[in-house]
Design an enzyme around this catalytic site. Structure first.
Site, PDB file in Angstrom:
ATOM      1  N   GLU A 111       1.654  -6.329  -5.258  1.00 58.26           N
ATOM      2  CA  GLU A 111       1.297  -5.591  -6.454  1.00 58.26           C
ATOM      3  C   GLU A 111       2.521  -4.870  -7.008  1.00 58.26           C
ATOM      4  OE1 GLU A 111      -2.110  -2.351  -7.326  1.00 58.26           O
ATOM      5  OE2 GLU A 111      -2.677  -4.248  -6.453  1.00 58.26           O
ATOM      6  N   ASP A 120       0.849  -1.199   0.000  1.00 58.16           N
ATOM      7  CA  ASP A 120       0.000   0.000   0.000  1.00 58.16           C
ATOM      8  C   ASP A 120       0.884   1.248   0.000  1.00 58.16           C
ATOM      9  OD1 ASP A 120      -2.616  -1.560   0.729  1.00 58.16           O
ATOM     10  OD2 ASP A 120      -1.147  -2.157   2.229  1.00 58.16           O
TER      11      ASP A 120
HETATM   12  O1  TRH Z   1       3.754  -5.643   0.571  1.00 59.40           O
HETATM   13  P1  TRH Z   1       3.243  -6.684  -0.322  1.00 59.40           P
HETATM   14  O2  TRH Z   1       3.343  -8.026   0.199  1.00 59.40           O
HETATM   15  O3  TRH Z   1       1.716  -6.554  -0.768  1.00 59.40           O
HETATM   16  C1  TRH Z   1       0.829  -5.582  -0.505  1.00 59.40           C
HETATM   17  C2  TRH Z   1      -0.159  -5.982   0.560  1.00 59.40           C
HETATM   18  O4  TRH Z   1      -0.694  -7.234   0.307  1.00 59.40           O
HETATM   19  C3  TRH Z   1      -1.222  -4.955   0.601  1.00 59.40           C
HETATM   20  O5  TRH Z   1      -2.216  -5.239   1.537  1.00 59.40           O
HETATM   21  C4  TRH Z   1      -1.806  -4.744  -0.787  1.00 59.40           C
HETATM   22  O6  TRH Z   1      -2.840  -3.823  -0.720  1.00 59.40           O
HETATM   23  C5  TRH Z   1      -0.701  -4.262  -1.659  1.00 59.40           C
HETATM   24  O7  TRH Z   1       0.247  -5.285  -1.746  1.00 59.40           O
HETATM   25  C6  TRH Z   1      -1.108  -3.767  -3.019  1.00 59.40           C
HETATM   26  O8  TRH Z   1       4.019  -6.629  -1.728  1.00 59.40           O
HETATM   27  P2  TRH Z   1       4.242  -5.481  -2.779  1.00 59.40           P
HETATM   28  O9  TRH Z   1       2.968  -4.866  -3.281  1.00 59.40           O
HETATM   29  O10 TRH Z   1       5.084  -6.070  -3.760  1.00 59.40           O
HETATM   30  O11 TRH Z   1       5.008  -4.356  -2.006  1.00 59.40           O
HETATM   31  C7  TRH Z   1       6.294  -4.494  -1.513  1.00 59.40           C
HETATM   32  C8  TRH Z   1       7.019  -3.180  -1.564  1.00 59.40           C
HETATM   33  O12 TRH Z   1       8.235  -3.294  -0.861  1.00 59.40           O
HETATM   34  C9  TRH Z   1       7.354  -2.725  -2.981  1.00 59.40           C
HETATM   35  O13 TRH Z   1       7.213  -1.330  -3.107  1.00 59.40           O
HETATM   36  C10 TRH Z   1       8.829  -3.108  -3.101  1.00 59.40           C
HETATM   37  C11 TRH Z   1       9.295  -2.855  -1.707  1.00 59.40           C
HETATM   38  N1  TRH Z   1      10.532  -3.508  -1.277  1.00 59.40           N
HETATM   39  C12 TRH Z   1      11.631  -2.722  -0.981  1.00 59.40           C
HETATM   40  O14 TRH Z   1      11.558  -1.490  -1.132  1.00 59.40           O
HETATM   41  N2  TRH Z   1      12.768  -3.328  -0.531  1.00 59.40           N
HETATM   42  C13 TRH Z   1      12.867  -4.666  -0.377  1.00 59.40           C
HETATM   43  O15 TRH Z   1      13.938  -5.155   0.048  1.00 59.40           O
HETATM   44  C14 TRH Z   1      11.735  -5.465  -0.729  1.00 59.40           C
HETATM   45  C15 TRH Z   1      11.820  -6.969  -0.583  1.00 59.40           C
HETATM   46  C16 TRH Z   1      10.583  -4.872  -1.153  1.00 59.40           C
END
Ligand code: TRH
Length: 376
Positions: A272, A17
């Site tokens: 996402e 989010d």
């Molecule tokens: O955080 P997420 O598992 O998923 C989320 C939640 O499910 C949420 O409720 C939902 O509404 C949302 O998705 C859309 O995975 P996501 O979306 O891939 O987000 C992870 C974020 O973390 C993304 O911006 C990448 C970032 N990230 C880093 O900045 N550094 C890191 O080392 C890693 C592993 C990820």
């Protein structure tokens, strides 16, 4: 168009989010020249993505965006011309009331979840009724041309190309994480929720004829890694079994995470935002979809696979589908991975083609600004 935008974000779980809204906010401010306030209810999650942020500050400017702690109860503030409600997070009541009372026209945009399902195109851009004098619309990200597209910063793919073309850039980045894979090892990354299928996958990787170095940023999947390793693990730890080295790395900034994806030959990703970033990395991937009630996520997964595997020869397509289904439905990851191995090169070139196809479409921030200009 008046250039004041407010984006509202509630952190439901993990980082997506905050990740999506922070990325959108930066693009609107830096590429579209808009004055953007990002209201987030959980600045701790935000500070993981933007490590120089202060998780305790009521307001702070980061990368040209005014990032504000969403106050509870709400404190009166002038409304913006365009208001983005991310993932149905519900605007504060007093803010809605003030928005309805403003003399200048305002837009309220519900930025929805990402899906490859075909119904999305029919709902994208539809008005929402019953919001008084404020005009409210649904805006859907998506992969098809009848949707709002995907977040993609200007110059992103050029920066990726330069990085992927330079062994020195890759090595320097990896050294910064204390990662030095064997020269012949393929590099994989893993970002996921808890997943019992991990043990089978790691066993298949350990037994594979090729060396594999798997990077795991700190996060929820470490619970499964610990079960497999039969030990506590944390950033910096390395576990070796057969041809597999698993290395836990720190959770890095969003920019560094992009580089991590670019550096790897295969990425397992989550929600996402990381899912989209893996597609911009132009490398094969494995998606751990967010589970929903009554298996609603299953249709979402199948819709994406349908689209993604278009043009991929039958056997490779079946193997990839099998892998994704196993990862998301507690299937046998060892045999699913073994089925994918013979198609490695095909999957690599398919990921590049898929990315090029997506890149030919307008990015989400540009499409959103255009949509709001047309609607105001
Ligand atoms: O955080 P997420 O598992 O998923 C989320 C939640 O499910 C949420 O409720 C939902 O509404 C949302 O998705 C859309 O995975 P996501 O979306 O891939 O987000 C992870 C974020 O973390 C993304 O911006 C990448 C970032 N990230 C880093 O900045 N550094 C890191 O080392 C890693 C592993 C990820």
């Amino acid at each position: 168009m008046d250039s004041r935008w407010d984006i509202f974000c509630k952190v439901v779980d993990n980082f997506g989010d905050a990740g999506v809204t922070w990325r959108l906010a930066r693009q609107l401010a830096n590429e579209q020249g808009l004055a953007v306030r990002l209201w987030i209810d959980d600045l701790t999650a935000f500070a993981r993505l933007c490590p120089d942020a202060d998780p305790l500050a009521r307001t702070q400017v980061r990368a040209g965006v005014q990032v504000c702690q969403w106050p509870e109860p709400w404190e009166d503030t002038p409304t913006a011309t365009v208001v983005i409600e991310a993932f149905g997070c519900k605007l504060p009541g007093p803010y809605q009331a003030r928005l309805a009372a403003t003399a200048t026209p305002a837009l309220w945009v519900n930025l929805d979840y990402l899906s490859a399902e075909t119904w999305v195109g029919g709902c994208h851009g539809l008005p929402s009724l019953g919001c008084g004098s404020v005009r409210k619309f649904f805006f859907f990200p998506g992969f098809r041309s009848d949707t709002g597209g995907l977040l993609r910063e200007a110059g992103l793919l050029e920066r990726r190309d330069a990085f992927q073309a330079s062994r020195a850039a890759r090595d320097a980045f990896l050294r910064g994480l204390n990662v030095s894979p064997a020269p012949e090892a393929r590099l994989l990354s893993l970002f996921a929720y808890e997943n019992d299928g991990l043990t089978g996958w790691l066993e298949a990787l350990a037994a594979a004829p090729r060396l594999t170095h798997l990077l795991v940023p700190e996060g929820r999947v470490l619970a499964n890694l610990e079960t497999w390793a039969q030990a506590r693990v944390g950033a910096g730890d390395c576990i070796r079994r057969g041809g597999l080295t698993v290395q836990v790395v720190p959770f890095v900034s969003q920019e560094a995470y992009d580089q991590l994806l670019w550096a790897c030959d295969f990425n397992a990703v989550r929600g996402e935002d990381s899912f989209v970033r893996a597609q911009w990395a132009a490398r094969p991937m494995l998606w751990h979809i967010y589970r929903q009630d009554e298996y609603a996520h299953w249709e979402k997964l199948e819709a994406f696979l349908e689209l993604y595997t278009e043009g991929l020869p039958g056997a490779a397509s079946e193997a990839l589908r099998g892998l994704w289904r196993s990862w998301n439905m507690d299937g046998d990851m060892a045999s699913a991975w073994a089925a994918v191995e013979p198609h490695w090169d095909e999957l690599q070139s398919h990921a590049r083609q898929w990315c090029a196809g997506l890149a030919a479409r307008p990015d989400l921030a540009t499409a959103l600004v255009q949509f709001c200009r047309n609607s105001l």
